[in-house]
Design an enzyme around this catalytic site. Structure first.
Site, PDB file in Angstrom:
ATOM      1  N   ASN A  48      -5.597   0.636   8.901  1.00  0.00           N
ATOM      2  CA  ASN A  48      -6.896   0.307   9.507  1.00  0.00           C
ATOM      3  C   ASN A  48      -7.149   0.498  10.836  1.00  0.00           C
ATOM      4  OD1 ASN A  48      -8.963  -0.205   7.217  1.00  0.00           O
ATOM      5  ND2 ASN A  48      -7.806  -2.099   6.965  1.00  0.00           N
TER       6      ASN A  48
ATOM      7  N   ARG B 257     -18.047 -15.871   8.982  1.00  0.00           N
ATOM      8  CA  ARG B 257     -16.682 -15.929   9.173  1.00  0.00           C
ATOM      9  C   ARG B 257     -16.137 -16.896  10.090  1.00  0.00           C
ATOM     10  NH1 ARG B 257     -13.198 -11.268   6.494  1.00  0.00           N
ATOM     11  NH2 ARG B 257     -14.544 -10.570   4.926  1.00  0.00           N
TER      12      ARG B 257
ATOM     13  N   GLU C 226     -18.529  -4.330   3.561  1.00  0.00           N
ATOM     14  CA  GLU C 226     -17.725  -5.187   2.910  1.00  0.00           C
ATOM     15  C   GLU C 226     -17.812  -6.576   3.161  1.00  0.00           C
ATOM     16  OE1 GLU C 226     -13.588  -4.018   1.893  1.00  0.00           O
ATOM     17  OE2 GLU C 226     -12.993  -5.999   3.006  1.00  0.00           O
TER      18      GLU C 226
ATOM     19  N   LYS D  43     -14.152   4.190   7.874  1.00  0.00           N
ATOM     20  CA  LYS D  43     -13.424   3.103   7.257  1.00  0.00           C
ATOM     21  C   LYS D  43     -13.810   1.821   7.814  1.00  0.00           C
ATOM     22  CE  LYS D  43     -11.208   0.631   4.588  1.00  0.00           C
ATOM     23  NZ  LYS D  43     -10.131  -0.400   4.884  1.00  0.00           N
TER      24      LYS D  43
ATOM     25  N   HIS E  65     -17.030   0.984   6.496  1.00  0.00           N
ATOM     26  CA  HIS E  65     -17.087   0.704   4.973  1.00  0.00           C
ATOM     27  C   HIS E  65     -16.544  -1.029   4.846  1.00  0.00           C
ATOM     28  CE1 HIS E  65     -14.278  -0.683   1.959  1.00  0.00           C
ATOM     29  NE2 HIS E  65     -14.836   0.190   1.089  1.00  0.00           N
ATOM     30  N   ASN E  66     -15.893  -1.353   5.926  1.00  0.00           N
ATOM     31  CA  ASN E  66     -15.217  -2.733   6.019  1.00  0.00           C
ATOM     32  C   ASN E  66     -16.407  -3.798   6.624  1.00  0.00           C
ATOM     33  OD1 ASN E  66     -12.944  -1.691   5.292  1.00  0.00           O
ATOM     34  ND2 ASN E  66     -11.850  -3.012   6.633  1.00  0.00           N
TER      35      ASN E  66
ATOM     36  N   SER F 163      -9.259   2.974   1.587  1.00  0.00           N
ATOM     37  CA  SER F 163      -9.807   1.626   0.742  1.00  0.00           C
ATOM     38  C   SER F 163      -9.653   1.471  -0.887  1.00  0.00           C
ATOM     39  CB  SER F 163     -11.417   1.476   0.948  1.00  0.00           C
ATOM     40  OG  SER F 163     -11.727   0.425   0.256  1.00  0.00           O
TER      41      SER F 163
ATOM     42  N   MET G 119       0.924  -1.151   0.069  1.00  0.00           N
ATOM     43  CA  MET G 119       0.044   0.218   0.017  1.00  0.00           C
ATOM     44  C   MET G 119       0.712   1.335   0.145  1.00  0.00           C
ATOM     45  SD  MET G 119      -3.310  -0.729  -0.028  1.00  0.00           S
ATOM     46  CE  MET G 119      -4.363   0.512   0.652  1.00  0.00           C
TER      47      MET G 119
ATOM     48  N   ALA H  69      -1.654  -1.587  11.187  1.00  0.00           N
ATOM     49  CA  ALA H  69      -2.446  -1.244  12.323  1.00  0.00           C
ATOM     50  C   ALA H  69      -2.068  -1.882  13.691  1.00  0.00           C
ATOM     51  CB  ALA H  69      -3.969  -1.344  12.114  1.00  0.00           C
TER      52      ALA H  69
ATOM     53  N   VAL I 240       1.731   1.861   8.255  1.00  0.00           N
ATOM     54  CA  VAL I 240       2.295   0.823   8.678  1.00  0.00           C
ATOM     55  C   VAL I 240       1.026  -0.116   9.301  1.00  0.00           C
ATOM     56  CG1 VAL I 240       4.594   1.852   9.187  1.00  0.00           C
ATOM     57  CG2 VAL I 240       2.838   1.642  10.901  1.00  0.00           C
TER      58      VAL I 240
ATOM     59  N   ARG J  79      11.344   0.621   7.953  1.00  0.00           N
ATOM     60  CA  ARG J  79      11.781   0.503   9.103  1.00  0.00           C
ATOM     61  C   ARG J  79      13.045  -0.809   8.499  1.00  0.00           C
ATOM     62  NH1 ARG J  79      10.993  -4.304  11.959  1.00  0.00           N
ATOM     63  NH2 ARG J  79       9.097  -4.775  10.667  1.00  0.00           N
TER      64      ARG J  79
END
Ligand code: 6PG
Length: 463
Positions: A99, A282, A187, A180, A183-184, A125, A12, A73, A71, A32
């Protein structure tokens, strides 16, 4: 001088750096482990300058400095911010794009503020492609910093249906990461909807090419969406003559944002059965995997379905109904958060910035614009959705055989409950009052009452 820095060069971060560079920005990059930086340097992208030392990277920036942190989350974000703070000066801005949980963002903003540094929490996203060619961006934080960085974010964002950048100031504090997170959650639900329709097709023995065709055609008109676009691609992949999807273990992973969405909805007292069902599905997949030795051969009698029931219209409208309920539940959480946290997240703007770049982009978003401002439009939407989902429930009922269909049922329960003239919750109230004097309201009298269940103990008005 470099215009901005990007810290964290996993896919990303790397792609975002390329995106900024392609828009004419001079980007300082740091990772890093230097190997990643070297790899990016070796690509010789014009406008990207790699640094081995974080301090050198930050020193190279024009003032006020803008540092994008991308980096993993969690702790890595805290660690990076700790390292950055001594290198920055008043009025510099950190844009944190992981995130992250919105509460973590809030705590980090407080810490940065103490050091006179702005922290903008920015949801992003669109996965790898989005970062490279245009993501949907969901920033929030201090107004002054926002006015400075918005033009920068507008440069790299995807475009909405009218060609405007998919980025907006979502307001204060952690509201960007909050949006966000929602949003997930959506999703998760949309994907579970697609998976269940796919499962129905498998169950019915629908040929692979026909499965592809059903989904391909569903990705048009009002259900045109990124997720359906990639559904066809995922389904089409063949390895050694069989669909590759059949070789993937049926246990879904997750990184936590779906769970946060459900936890937050519970905290805010918002019912989101569709999104919760997707999360539970899930979780159930891991449990089911652990219990594999107990698997039994469930009887599937597919002859009982009338072939004309499983039509394109059925597939498209089932998906449409699930997409609508998923979005509506996500938006309900945002509405509740606005109230609870005194935020001012503009739903219309949220729907707009989700039109491009992000994973849940779809034409359905246009149907939801202003939906909570118009009770009649909302009622019509619920009614249409009920028709779509109830036809799915009926088709499922006509199949003899056992199969879990959590999202179809959750979405049906959601809309049917919202449209029902009466619910059986009067009975819950009766039982609660019987055993615990918790009170109830009466249809023909104002106020709360309790009692009347035992001889000699009349019903009384509660204070
Ligand atoms: C996006 C995605 C992304 C998310 C993955 C994985 O908008 O680009 O939402 O941010 O991390 O989809 O999420 P799960 O691992 O929880 O499925």
């Amino acid at each position: 001088m470099n215009n901005l820095a990007i810290i964290g060069l996993a896919t990303m971060g790397k792609n975002l750096a390329k995106n900024f560079a392609s828009k004419g920005k001079q980007v300082a990059v740091f990772n890093r482990t230097y190997l990643r930086t070297e790899e990016l340097i070796s690509e010789q992208v014009i406008g990207i300058i790699g640094y081995q030392e974080l301090s050198e990277c930050i020193k190279s920036l024009e003032i006020p400095r803008v540092v994008v942190v991308l980096v993993k989350a969690g702790e890595a974000v805290d660690h990076t911010i700790e390292q950055l703070l001594p290198l920055l000066s008043a009025n510099d801005t950190i844009i944190e794009m992981g995130n992250s949980h919105f509460r973590d963002t809030l705590a980090r903003q407080t810490l940065c503020k103490k050091n006179n540094i702005y922290l903008i929490g920015c949801g992003i996203s669109g996965g790898e492609e989005g970062a490279l060619y245009g993501p949907s961006l969901m920033p929030s934080g201090d107004k002054t910093a926002m006015s400075h960085i918005l033009p920068l974010l507008e440069l790299i964002a995807a475009k909405d249906f009218n060609g405007n950048p998919c980025v907006t100031n979502l307001g204060a504090e952690g509201s960007g990461h909050f949006v966000k997170m929602i949003h997930n959650g959506i999703e998760y639900a949309m994907m579970q909807g697609i998976a269940e329709v796919y499962d129905m097709m498998r169950f019915l023995g629908i040929e692979h090419e026909d499965q592809v065709e059903f989904f391909n055609t569903a990705n048009s008109g009002s259900t045109t969406s990124y997720l359906l676009e990639i559904t066809t691609k995922v389904l089409k992949r063949m390895e050694q003559g069989i669909p590759f999807i059949d070789q993937i273990v049926d246990v879904a992973g997750s990184k936590g944002t779906g769970k946060w969405t459900v936890q937050t909805a519970l905290e805010l007292d918002v019912a989101i059965p569709t999104i919760s069902a997707a999360l539970m599905a899930r979780m159930m997949s891991s449990r089911a995997q652990a219990l594999k030795p107990l698997v039994i051969d469930l009887e599937h009698e597919i002859e009982s379905i009338h072939p004309t029931l499983f039509t394109q219209q059925f597939v498209t409208s089932t998906l449409h109904g699930i997409f609508v309920t998923s979005y509506l539940q996500g938006l309900e959480i945002i509405l509740a958060a606005n109230k609870q946290y005194d935020w001012n997240i503009d739903l219309k703007e949220v729907l707009r910035i989700w039109q491009g770049g992000c994973i849940i982009r779809s034409q359905v978003l246009t149907e939801l614009n202003g939906i909570f401002d118009s009770p009649v439009a909302l009622q019509n939407l619920y009614t249409d959705t009920l028709e779509e989902i109830s036809s799915a429930v009926r088709v499922l009922a006509s199949l003899s055989g056992d199969m879990p269909r959590p999202i179809v049922h959750a979405s049906y329960d959601y809309v049917v409950a919202l449209l029902s003239e009466t619910l059986p919750t009067n009975f819950i109230q009766g039982l609660r009052d019987y055993f615990g004097a918790h009170g109830f309201e009466l249809k023909d009298k104002p106020g709360s009452y309790t009692g009347g269940w035992y001889p000699g103990r009349p019903m009384t008005k509660m204070e």
